[in-house]
Write an enzyme that holds these catalytic residues in place. Sequence first.
Site, short mmCIF file in Angstrom:
data_model
loop_
_atom_site.label_atom_id
_atom_site.label_comp_id
_atom_site.label_asym_id
_atom_site.label_seq_id
_atom_site.Cartn_x
_atom_site.Cartn_y
_atom_site.Cartn_z
N ASP A 20 0.86 -1.18 0.00
CA ASP A 20 0.00 0.00 0.00
C ASP A 20 0.90 1.23 0.00
O ASP A 20 1.63 1.48 0.96
CB ASP A 20 -0.90 -0.01 1.24
CG ASP A 20 -1.96 1.08 1.19
OD1 ASP A 20 -2.02 1.81 0.19
OD2 ASP A 20 -2.73 1.20 2.17
N ASP A 117 -2.44 2.48 -6.59
CA ASP A 117 -1.42 2.58 -5.54
C ASP A 117 -1.38 1.38 -4.58
O ASP A 117 -0.81 1.49 -3.49
CB ASP A 117 -1.62 3.86 -4.73
CG ASP A 117 -2.96 3.92 -4.01
OD1 ASP A 117 -3.82 3.06 -4.29
OD2 ASP A 117 -3.15 4.82 -3.17
N GLU A 118 -1.96 0.26 -4.97
CA GLU A 118 -1.88 -0.92 -4.09
C GLU A 118 -1.97 -2.20 -4.90
O GLU A 118 -2.60 -2.24 -5.96
CB GLU A 118 -2.96 -0.88 -3.01
CG GLU A 118 -4.37 -0.96 -3.56
CD GLU A 118 -5.42 -1.06 -2.45
OE1 GLU A 118 -5.20 -1.79 -1.47
OE2 GLU A 118 -6.47 -0.40 -2.59
#
Length: 432
Positions: A20, A117-118
């Site tokens: 993350d 973003d993860e």
Amino acid sequence: MKPSNQGGYPVNGRVILHIDMNAFYCSVHEAVEPEKYKGKPVAVAGSVELRKGIIVTCSYKAREKGVRTGMLVGQAQKLCPELILIKPDFDLYRSFSRRFMKIAYEYSPLVEAMSIDECYIDITGSKTLGTPLEIAHTIQDRIREELHLPCSIGVAPNKPLAKMASDMKKPNGISVLRKRDVPKVLWPEPCSHLFGIGKKTAEKLKRLQIHTLGQLANADEKSLTDHFGIMGAVLKRSANGEDHSPVNPEHEQSKSIGHTTTPPSNYTEREAIHRVFLNLSDQVGRRLRRQGLMANTVQITIRDPDMKTITRAAKLSEPSENADIFYREACKLFDRHWKRGEPVRSLGVTVQNLTAKQETPVQLDLFDYEKRPLKEKLIQTMDALRDKYGDHVILTAGMLGDDPSTLIRNSKIRGTSLQMDHLKLRGLEEDE
């Protein structure tokens, strides 16, 4: 996750990492221009898809001052007068996303991107690269050293536990959450703490006197099934730390492709609404063709000022990749199902029931079969020009306007539903 003599890998089961990226948008700007943003209260705001000035994300320094995602810009500035506001640059974010995903793929081919973003990584078969903790530390160090970005990593035997583990230490944390840790770590928490339980489900559980994850884990399964259907059993298993869903590599075919936008004011004029559908259909068609897909269904989404949402769909007479066809169907659906003059807050176009173009038979019309190859060649040429010079270089008069749908051709501005295409379509290469 019972450890074996192989340095933390289970005898039976899997090892999943959840990466993350911390305050991703702000961190990217800080990495690119540290002299302007490093260690300062920063917020990204002003998405064209939001009607008011809303904080999209903010740095940890800003969070210390009380600034939060979703807060109105004016409210944030009252809490933090020195707050630095930045307009979003999704082209830049996609570039950094490709780079951190590329690092992830060096440790396993089983990488599932959940957002820009993860991602999840199944490293069960990566024993030769080190222990799970060694791999997690290596990935975190490389992202920090090569990209100058912070990230948190969760290590667990399944995806939900890995997701919750990555939330335990932010920023720059690494946490291990084993199934045997669940009673001590998770059971005292409220049900809303469990990944996948939203506000409505949590409220419904409360009405059943189920307030904590421990109570959910030990609840009567039949009672849960009576109230939640098959999801009742899933909720109980999740509260016990059980989940068998695999990490799916991010290169599988899309199930649907769509885009939505919110005009700066409620639209009532048919011409303006049709222009929005034209721009949305244009970009949906572009994305469809990039992935080599054909659509069999067109769906529109309409939301009124009271946030009431309706969807309507139509099956095409034959599979298509043509934005003009999507546009015509979207307009027909709207004119058929929405009362003329009623205000519209937001609109969307989605194509569904997708099939690979090379595997899709298309019936040739007796009067059209000679023209079809010419049309396809024209579309390919236009796509090539727009790929090279930008989507704005070829427009029809009907696309021009001042609403956000005209701005989705700008790769710096467009976000949300376009954020994952950079992984599916271009692989994980560096920017040209």
